[in-house]
Design a protein around this motif. Structure first.
Motif, PDB file in Angstrom:
ATOM      1  N   VAL A  18       0.850  -1.206   0.000  1.00  0.00           N
ATOM      2  CA  VAL A  18       0.000   0.000   0.000  1.00  0.00           C
ATOM      3  C   VAL A  18       0.881   1.250   0.000  1.00  0.00           C
ATOM      4  O   VAL A  18       0.624   2.216  -0.739  1.00  0.00           O
ATOM      5  CB  VAL A  18      -0.952  -0.018   1.221  1.00  0.00           C
ATOM      6  CG1 VAL A  18      -1.713   1.293   1.332  1.00  0.00           C
ATOM      7  CG2 VAL A  18      -1.930  -1.184   1.108  1.00  0.00           C
ATOM      8  N   ARG A  19       1.931   1.210   0.809  1.00  0.00           N
ATOM      9  CA  ARG A  19       2.812   2.383   0.900  1.00  0.00           C
ATOM     10  C   ARG A  19       3.435   2.707  -0.466  1.00  0.00           C
ATOM     11  O   ARG A  19       3.558   3.867  -0.850  1.00  0.00           O
ATOM     12  CB  ARG A  19       3.905   2.115   1.936  1.00  0.00           C
ATOM     13  CG  ARG A  19       4.721   3.374   2.267  1.00  0.00           C
ATOM     14  CD  ARG A  19       5.822   3.095   3.249  1.00  0.00           C
ATOM     15  NE  ARG A  19       6.710   2.030   2.756  1.00  0.00           N
ATOM     16  CZ  ARG A  19       7.754   1.573   3.421  1.00  0.00           C
ATOM     17  NH1 ARG A  19       8.025   2.037   4.620  1.00  0.00           N
ATOM     18  NH2 ARG A  19       8.511   0.623   2.920  1.00  0.00           N
ATOM     19  N   ALA A  24       6.705   6.826  -3.726  1.00  0.00           N
ATOM     20  CA  ALA A  24       7.536   6.081  -4.682  1.00  0.00           C
ATOM     21  C   ALA A  24       8.525   5.209  -3.921  1.00  0.00           C
ATOM     22  O   ALA A  24       9.254   5.708  -3.062  1.00  0.00           O
ATOM     23  CB  ALA A  24       8.292   7.049  -5.570  1.00  0.00           C
ATOM     24  N   PRO A  25       8.550   3.899  -4.193  1.00  0.00           N
ATOM     25  CA  PRO A  25       9.516   3.046  -3.500  1.00  0.00           C
ATOM     26  C   PRO A  25      10.935   3.355  -3.974  1.00  0.00           C
ATOM     27  O   PRO A  25      11.111   3.960  -5.033  1.00  0.00           O
ATOM     28  CB  PRO A  25       9.097   1.631  -3.905  1.00  0.00           C
ATOM     29  CG  PRO A  25       8.071   1.739  -4.970  1.00  0.00           C
ATOM     30  CD  PRO A  25       7.690   3.179  -5.126  1.00  0.00           C
ATOM     31  N   ALA A  26      11.943   2.943  -3.208  1.00  0.00           N
ATOM     32  CA  ALA A  26      13.338   3.207  -3.549  1.00  0.00           C
ATOM     33  C   ALA A  26      13.619   2.685  -4.958  1.00  0.00           C
ATOM     34  O   ALA A  26      13.234   1.568  -5.296  1.00  0.00           O
ATOM     35  CB  ALA A  26      14.237   2.521  -2.525  1.00  0.00           C
ATOM     36  N   GLY A  27      14.264   3.525  -5.783  1.00  0.00           N
ATOM     37  CA  GLY A  27      14.621   3.089  -7.135  1.00  0.00           C
ATOM     38  C   GLY A  27      13.542   3.401  -8.156  1.00  0.00           C
ATOM     39  O   GLY A  27      13.730   3.149  -9.349  1.00  0.00           O
ATOM     40  N   PHE A  28      12.411   3.936  -7.710  1.00  0.00           N
ATOM     41  CA  PHE A  28      11.317   4.287  -8.649  1.00  0.00           C
ATOM     42  C   PHE A  28      11.088   5.796  -8.606  1.00  0.00           C
ATOM     43  O   PHE A  28      11.278   6.433  -7.561  1.00  0.00           O
ATOM     44  CB  PHE A  28      10.013   3.571  -8.274  1.00  0.00           C
ATOM     45  CG  PHE A  28      10.041   2.087  -8.545  1.00  0.00           C
ATOM     46  CD1 PHE A  28       9.496   1.551  -9.711  1.00  0.00           C
ATOM     47  CD2 PHE A  28      10.626   1.218  -7.629  1.00  0.00           C
ATOM     48  CE1 PHE A  28       9.539   0.195  -9.952  1.00  0.00           C
ATOM     49  CE2 PHE A  28      10.671  -0.142  -7.863  1.00  0.00           C
ATOM     50  CZ  PHE A  28      10.128  -0.664  -9.038  1.00  0.00           C
ATOM     51  N   PRO A  33       1.008   1.362  -8.890  1.00  0.00           N
ATOM     52  CA  PRO A  33      -0.324   0.926  -8.442  1.00  0.00           C
ATOM     53  C   PRO A  33      -0.256  -0.365  -7.631  1.00  0.00           C
ATOM     54  O   PRO A  33       0.671  -1.166  -7.816  1.00  0.00           O
ATOM     55  CB  PRO A  33      -1.092   0.714  -9.743  1.00  0.00           C
ATOM     56  CG  PRO A  33      -0.064   0.644 -10.820  1.00  0.00           C
ATOM     57  CD  PRO A  33       1.167   1.324 -10.342  1.00  0.00           C
ATOM     58  N   ILE A  34      -1.246  -0.526  -6.773  1.00  0.00           N
ATOM     59  CA  ILE A  34      -1.323  -1.748  -5.946  1.00  0.00           C
ATOM     60  C   ILE A  34      -1.576  -2.945  -6.851  1.00  0.00           C
ATOM     61  O   ILE A  34      -2.423  -2.872  -7.750  1.00  0.00           O
ATOM     62  CB  ILE A  34      -2.477  -1.623  -4.924  1.00  0.00           C
ATOM     63  CG1 ILE A  34      -2.131  -0.583  -3.855  1.00  0.00           C
ATOM     64  CG2 ILE A  34      -2.779  -2.966  -4.266  1.00  0.00           C
ATOM     65  CD1 ILE A  34      -3.247  -0.324  -2.865  1.00  0.00           C
ATOM     66  N   TYR A  35      -0.844  -4.017  -6.619  1.00  0.00           N
ATOM     67  CA  TYR A  35      -1.110  -5.260  -7.351  1.00  0.00           C
ATOM     68  C   TYR A  35      -2.102  -6.052  -6.492  1.00  0.00           C
ATOM     69  O   TYR A  35      -1.751  -6.657  -5.483  1.00  0.00           O
ATOM     70  CB  TYR A  35       0.192  -6.031  -7.575  1.00  0.00           C
ATOM     71  CG  TYR A  35      -0.012  -7.291  -8.381  1.00  0.00           C
ATOM     72  CD1 TYR A  35      -0.707  -7.276  -9.583  1.00  0.00           C
ATOM     73  CD2 TYR A  35       0.500  -8.508  -7.929  1.00  0.00           C
ATOM     74  CE1 TYR A  35      -0.902  -8.433 -10.316  1.00  0.00           C
ATOM     75  CE2 TYR A  35       0.308  -9.675  -8.654  1.00  0.00           C
ATOM     76  CZ  TYR A  35      -0.390  -9.622  -9.848  1.00  0.00           C
ATOM     77  OH  TYR A  35      -0.599 -10.768 -10.568  1.00  0.00           O
ATOM     78  N   LEU A  39      -1.875  -8.186  -2.847  1.00  0.00           N
ATOM     79  CA  LEU A  39      -2.373  -7.601  -1.595  1.00  0.00           C
ATOM     80  C   LEU A  39      -3.427  -8.532  -0.970  1.00  0.00           C
ATOM     81  O   LEU A  39      -3.407  -8.802   0.237  1.00  0.00           O
ATOM     82  CB  LEU A  39      -2.980  -6.223  -1.869  1.00  0.00           C
ATOM     83  CG  LEU A  39      -3.489  -5.491  -0.628  1.00  0.00           C
ATOM     84  CD1 LEU A  39      -2.346  -5.187   0.336  1.00  0.00           C
ATOM     85  CD2 LEU A  39      -4.196  -4.192  -1.012  1.00  0.00           C
ATOM     86  N   GLY A  40      -4.333  -9.043  -1.799  1.00  0.00           N
ATOM     87  CA  GLY A  40      -5.379  -9.944  -1.295  1.00  0.00           C
ATOM     88  C   GLY A  40      -4.782 -11.194  -0.680  1.00  0.00           C
ATOM     89  O   GLY A  40      -5.183 -11.624   0.415  1.00  0.00           O
TER      90      GLY A  40
END
Ligand SMILES: [Zn+2]
Length: 227
Positions: A18-19, A24-28, A33-35, A39-40
């Motif tokens: 979710v975060r 933006a995660p490191a390197g992005f 978008p959430i996959y 997540l489920g």
């Protein structure tokens, strides 16, 4: 506790997913978008791993409330031991034990599961399931203040009907279960003798010295049920 740690790990995976959709995660350069299938899956795994422990906590709380009521409001705290707890318990050989000072009741593995099974189908209680009811009532009587095993067990015999009803067993079935415990399991203790004999007294019978003459005694129900 291990299951809870595994569950927390999956929760952390979900949080990370979710975060990454917000920051933006490191390197992005930008959030992604959430996959949703991922997540489920991790959320379902988190719930599945947490469930046995949460279910046990809920049952312990439920039993603590009912044991307190049986012990005439001396506060009881029931703990259902896991396999590991049982192995580390100095009183491992006793199926249950209680401390009247602290109100702590320890129930060894797998006796809480047996009590749960009993409550799922009290109308076809096995011997072990009846023992689990008797043990729950017996330990509650220790919390109420009695230490002598034979007197404690006799107090329990007279209250098993009350205990079963408190745990939600329908009246007729609770009566039958409590009487089966007294007529079969309890009386067998007297004939076996030895360790079992410590829990038995021939004065534990209607009209005898240990009869507390409770209005809802297991015995009173036998008299009431007689034609
Ligand atoms: Zn005892």
């Amino acid at each position: 506790m291990l299951w809870i740690l595994i569950s927390l790990f999956f929760l952390w995976c979900a949080f990370r997913e979710v975060r990454a959709s917000i920051l933006a995660p490191a390197g992005f350069d930008s959030p992604r978008p959430i996959y949703k299938p991922y997540l489920g899956t991790v959320l379902i795994l988190a719930v599945l791993f947490a469930w046995p422990t949460i279910h046990r906590w809920h049952f312990e709380h439920y039993l603590s409330v009912k044991a307190t009521e049986l012990a005439d409001n001396h506060r009881a705290r029931v703990h259902c031991n896991t396999v590991l707890d049982t192995m580390l318990d100095p009183e491992m050989l006793a199926a249950g034990h209680a401390n009247p000072q602290t109100g702590k009741i320890g129930i060894q593995h797998p006796w809480c599961s047996r009590l749960m099974s009993y409550l799922r189908h009290p109308e076809r209680a096995s011997e072990d399931e009846l023992w689990s009811l008797g043990m729950f009532t017996h330990e509650s009587m220790h919390v109420r203040g009695e230490l002598n095993e034979a007197i404690t067990e006799c107090e329990a015999v007279q209250r098993n009907y009350r205990a079963a009803k408190l745990l939600g067993v329908p009246d007729e079935i609770a009566r039958k279960n409590a009487l089966d415990y007294y007529n079969v399991l309890y009386k067998r203790r007297g004939t076996i003798g030895g360790m079992q004999g410590f829990y038995y007294s021939d004065q534990c019978a209607p009209g005898k010295a240990l009869d507390e003459r409770l209005s809802d005694s297991t015995w009173a129900t036998e008299v009431a049920a007689a034609p």
